[in-house]
Design a protein around this motif. Sequence first.
Motif, PDB file in Angstrom:
ATOM      1  N   ASN A 115     -12.643   8.335   1.878  1.00  0.00           N
ATOM      2  CA  ASN A 115     -13.240   7.396   0.918  1.00  0.00           C
ATOM      3  C   ASN A 115     -12.216   6.486   0.249  1.00  0.00           C
ATOM      4  O   ASN A 115     -12.569   5.397  -0.206  1.00  0.00           O
ATOM      5  N   ALA A 116     -10.946   6.935   0.152  1.00  0.00           N
ATOM      6  CA  ALA A 116      -9.949   6.136  -0.567  1.00  0.00           C
ATOM      7  C   ALA A 116      -8.569   6.412  -0.014  1.00  0.00           C
ATOM      8  O   ALA A 116      -8.299   7.490   0.530  1.00  0.00           O
ATOM      9  N   ALA A 117      -7.677   5.422  -0.154  1.00  0.00           N
ATOM     10  CA  ALA A 117      -6.301   5.541   0.335  1.00  0.00           C
ATOM     11  C   ALA A 117      -5.347   4.916  -0.677  1.00  0.00           C
ATOM     12  O   ALA A 117      -5.712   3.993  -1.417  1.00  0.00           O
ATOM     13  N   TRP A 118      -4.119   5.433  -0.695  1.00  0.00           N
ATOM     14  CA  TRP A 118      -3.043   4.853  -1.504  1.00  0.00           C
ATOM     15  C   TRP A 118      -1.758   5.027  -0.732  1.00  0.00           C
ATOM     16  O   TRP A 118      -1.525   6.076  -0.105  1.00  0.00           O
ATOM     17  N   ALA A 119      -0.862   4.007  -0.762  1.00  0.00           N
ATOM     18  CA  ALA A 119       0.381   4.051   0.007  1.00  0.00           C
ATOM     19  C   ALA A 119       1.572   3.919  -0.919  1.00  0.00           C
ATOM     20  O   ALA A 119       1.583   3.070  -1.815  1.00  0.00           O
ATOM     21  N   SER A 120       2.569   4.782  -0.713  1.00  0.00           N
ATOM     22  CA  SER A 120       3.816   4.652  -1.455  1.00  0.00           C
ATOM     23  C   SER A 120       4.674   3.600  -0.777  1.00  0.00           C
ATOM     24  O   SER A 120       4.409   3.182   0.366  1.00  0.00           O
ATOM     25  N   GLN A 121       5.736   3.170  -1.465  1.00  0.00           N
ATOM     26  CA  GLN A 121       6.546   2.085  -0.934  1.00  0.00           C
ATOM     27  C   GLN A 121       7.449   2.513   0.223  1.00  0.00           C
ATOM     28  O   GLN A 121       8.049   1.669   0.889  1.00  0.00           O
ATOM     29  N   ASP A 122       7.530   3.818   0.485  1.00  0.00           N
ATOM     30  CA  ASP A 122       8.268   4.249   1.684  1.00  0.00           C
ATOM     31  C   ASP A 122       7.353   4.344   2.892  1.00  0.00           C
ATOM     32  O   ASP A 122       7.752   4.817   3.957  1.00  0.00           O
ATOM     33  N   GLY A 123       6.093   3.895   2.727  1.00  0.00           N
ATOM     34  CA  GLY A 123       5.167   3.832   3.851  1.00  0.00           C
ATOM     35  C   GLY A 123       4.294   5.046   4.017  1.00  0.00           C
ATOM     36  O   GLY A 123       3.470   5.098   4.933  1.00  0.00           O
ATOM     37  N   ARG A 124       4.414   6.053   3.160  1.00  0.00           N
ATOM     38  CA  ARG A 124       3.566   7.237   3.276  1.00  0.00           C
ATOM     39  C   ARG A 124       2.179   6.911   2.731  1.00  0.00           C
ATOM     40  O   ARG A 124       2.031   6.323   1.671  1.00  0.00           O
ATOM     41  N   VAL A 125       1.162   7.318   3.482  1.00  0.00           N
ATOM     42  CA  VAL A 125      -0.208   7.112   3.056  1.00  0.00           C
ATOM     43  C   VAL A 125      -0.796   8.430   2.571  1.00  0.00           C
ATOM     44  O   VAL A 125      -0.443   9.513   3.070  1.00  0.00           O
ATOM     45  N   PHE A 126      -1.662   8.331   1.556  1.00  0.00           N
ATOM     46  CA  PHE A 126      -2.442   9.463   1.066  1.00  0.00           C
ATOM     47  C   PHE A 126      -3.904   9.047   1.113  1.00  0.00           C
ATOM     48  O   PHE A 126      -4.284   8.003   0.554  1.00  0.00           O
ATOM     49  N   VAL A 127      -4.689   9.834   1.834  1.00  0.00           N
ATOM     50  CA  VAL A 127      -6.115   9.542   1.919  1.00  0.00           C
ATOM     51  C   VAL A 127      -6.888  10.752   1.429  1.00  0.00           C
ATOM     52  O   VAL A 127      -6.464  11.899   1.586  1.00  0.00           O
ATOM     53  N   VAL A 128      -8.031  10.481   0.798  1.00  0.00           N
ATOM     54  CA  VAL A 128      -8.890  11.555   0.294  1.00  0.00           C
ATOM     55  C   VAL A 128     -10.324  11.248   0.693  1.00  0.00           C
ATOM     56  O   VAL A 128     -10.699  10.088   0.907  1.00  0.00           O
ATOM     57  N   GLY A 129     -11.133  12.311   0.834  1.00  0.00           N
ATOM     58  CA  GLY A 129     -12.502  12.084   1.269  1.00  0.00           C
ATOM     59  C   GLY A 129     -13.442  13.194   0.859  1.00  0.00           C
ATOM     60  O   GLY A 129     -13.147  14.016  -0.021  1.00  0.00           O
ATOM     61  N   GLU A 130     -14.542  13.225   1.491  1.00  0.00           N
ATOM     62  CA  GLU A 130     -15.594  14.184   1.170  1.00  0.00           C
ATOM     63  C   GLU A 130     -15.194  15.601   1.592  1.00  0.00           C
ATOM     64  O   GLU A 130     -14.270  15.804   2.372  1.00  0.00           O
ATOM     65  N   ASP A 131     -15.928  16.566   1.013  1.00  0.00           N
ATOM     66  CA  ASP A 131     -15.738  17.980   1.332  1.00  0.00           C
ATOM     67  C   ASP A 131     -14.333  18.480   1.021  1.00  0.00           C
ATOM     68  O   ASP A 131     -13.838  19.424   1.650  1.00  0.00           O
ATOM     69  N   GLY A 132     -13.661  17.836   0.090  1.00  0.00           N
ATOM     70  CA  GLY A 132     -12.373  18.326  -0.374  1.00  0.00           C
ATOM     71  C   GLY A 132     -11.208  18.044   0.551  1.00  0.00           C
ATOM     72  O   GLY A 132     -10.158  18.692   0.422  1.00  0.00           O
ATOM     73  N   TRP A 133     -11.332  17.075   1.461  1.00  0.00           N
ATOM     74  CA  TRP A 133     -10.237  16.785   2.382  1.00  0.00           C
ATOM     75  C   TRP A 133      -9.226  15.820   1.754  1.00  0.00           C
ATOM     76  O   TRP A 133      -9.574  14.846   1.099  1.00  0.00           O
ATOM     77  N   LEU A 134      -7.933  16.104   2.003  1.00  0.00           N
ATOM     78  CA  LEU A 134      -6.828  15.210   1.667  1.00  0.00           C
ATOM     79  C   LEU A 134      -5.905  15.159   2.875  1.00  0.00           C
ATOM     80  O   LEU A 134      -5.841  16.114   3.669  1.00  0.00           O
ATOM     81  N   SER A 135      -5.165  14.075   2.985  1.00  0.00           N
ATOM     82  CA  SER A 135      -4.239  13.984   4.123  1.00  0.00           C
ATOM     83  C   SER A 135      -3.100  13.052   3.777  1.00  0.00           C
ATOM     84  O   SER A 135      -3.246  12.171   2.921  1.00  0.00           O
TER      85      SER A 135
END
Length: 686
Positions: free
Chosen positions: A429-449
Amino acid sequence: MNLHPLRAALVMFVLASVACADFDLEKQKLCKQLPERCGDADGSMGDWTGGALNVTLGYSGFTRGCVTVTATDAENAGNTNSLDVALPGKKAGTVSVMVFRKKTWGRALSVTTQLREVDCSGPLVGDPQKARAQVPEEGTLDVPFTVRANDADGDGFFSSDDAEGVVSGTDCKDGDHTVNPSATEVCNGQDDNCTLGESDAIDKLSWYTDVDGDGYGSTQVEACTQPTGTVATGWDCNDGDPQVRPGRAEFRCDGKDDNCNGINDEDFGVDNNCEDDLRCAGKIACASTPSQTACVRLPSENPVVWYVDGDGDGFRGQAAGLGCESPVVGGVSQSEDCDESSVYVRIGLTEACDRLDNNCSGVVDEGCAPLTWTTDAGVLGPADRLNSIALYDQGQKGWIAGPNKLAHLDSASPGIKEFTDGSCRKPWNAAWASQDGRVFVVGEDGWLSTRKFVEANEECFTPQVPTDKNNTDFNGVFGIDDPVLGATVFAVASNGKIYRWAPPYFSASDLIEIAQVPANLRAIGGLKSVDSLIAVGNANADLKAQAYRANSTGATWTAESLGVSATAFMRGVHVLNGHYAYAAGDNGRVYEWTGGAGWKALPQLPIPNGGTAVPEILDVLSFSKNGTYAVTTANTIAFFNGSTWSTVHTAAQTLRSLDGPRPTRITAAGDGSTVVNFTALAPLAP
């Protein structure tokens, strides 16, 4: 005629010269001794003629005194003469006076006697006694008088008691020789001089009338004993106010002397130098305030507005208040910045084509061609939906995410890298990226990546938080970047839970639930500190839009009302800086937070042409209070210039996410895996 020795001794007091020739030997001897009392030096009668009246006064009851004998021609009152005869010092006796007449007088005389106290200079007392007698042609005729007066104490003053047959004198206490009209009046409880009581005493004390009852008087009163309504202490300078009196502290600043020391307001520093609230030079003066004084500014002092740097661009344009000196450190009296909500606007800055008045000229985008957006449709597939876009590297690179989709964008290398490993395919459902290029995504059912683009493998590190009947569906994510340790990420869910994910991300202790609020949370934003984080959604209690602000640890989140009256979600939030933040959502509403002023509603998004309802706002991005973007369910990108909304782009499908590092580089993503880009060009050369 032979004279009694006493009477012979008194012949000297006759009213006229004695005719020595008609007197016996004793008289002749007396005339020779006192020739001024007789006629001529040879003993003749001179102007006197005939016989004489022998006036006698019998007295009793006193020893000291004097009798005034007056003889008046009965036919001519102008012919009169008087003689004072002192008493001889016996308590009872008789004094005699021989009365002769002049040749020019008539023979009938009126004789009057009156008593005097003490001596012949004393006051007359009693009524005069009168008698009429015919002076014989020769010899004497007795004219007797008697008088009685009481002088028991022998002080020469007669008793003032009014008794029949007794002359009343002036002695009010005839048993005490110290009390008489000649005595000195002193304060001793008695009338020493028989006049006015003790009111004429020479040793009266001073008393003071005390009108206000404060123990201090004003008007001086002299009396032997304390009069009613007086006190022993004077010097009350305001006898109508019981609070004003000597010996106390000056308690009112009123231009008056409260303690009667001759000085007004000495304890208040009146006329001392001071600085008022605006740091202007002045003088202390009395005022109707709790402190009773105020600093009255000098006429020469003129406060001005001072400015500080509110947006962190190094130029000061945020009003910090009036003053003759800066109310804060570093203030300047001339504004250097016309928009303290934005680092992209200030005086002297080069104008950019970004819908902002970058150089504070009063004109937006002077010299710029019409601003346009480019569209890349179906970058992952025409049926795919992108829920979020997150840029990094100054907007040159980024990540896009949606249901079972995660891909990397790079403007320098055309093409999109999609990660198809199952660990990367979740309902994001949503994403955020740090300036070193790492992405963090979160979604339904408690998933993060999370993963970096440069990693060789295709897998994502994808934990799942424990779920139960209240499933944790993540809707928003935001990170606080740290180029050394790595970003700390915060995710919010529809059940109100808030998680923190910290480096190195791969341990179970790195991902923890830190708080839960009674709300359905949809988005989170912030700056570079935990206490700048703001989460938005709607409250469970009334389903109205709500914002929550974190404390310094993130353990406590305080609810902040947006003032929304209807049921609504806030679906996007963007924290511009420490003074401005924006929350957006249902009913075309954007709310602006301005520091201590709290939240206020901006003008509502208008109904687009051909529409029938106000569109919902799905995400918000701001670069200035005069430069806020929103993507809407009307497939538009709307722009707020500080007063009104306008549509700056219309897409073929709904755009759901906005991101951009600066107002000259903005990207939106949405349905049909559409990506829309705005990159500003330089103004045209003049």
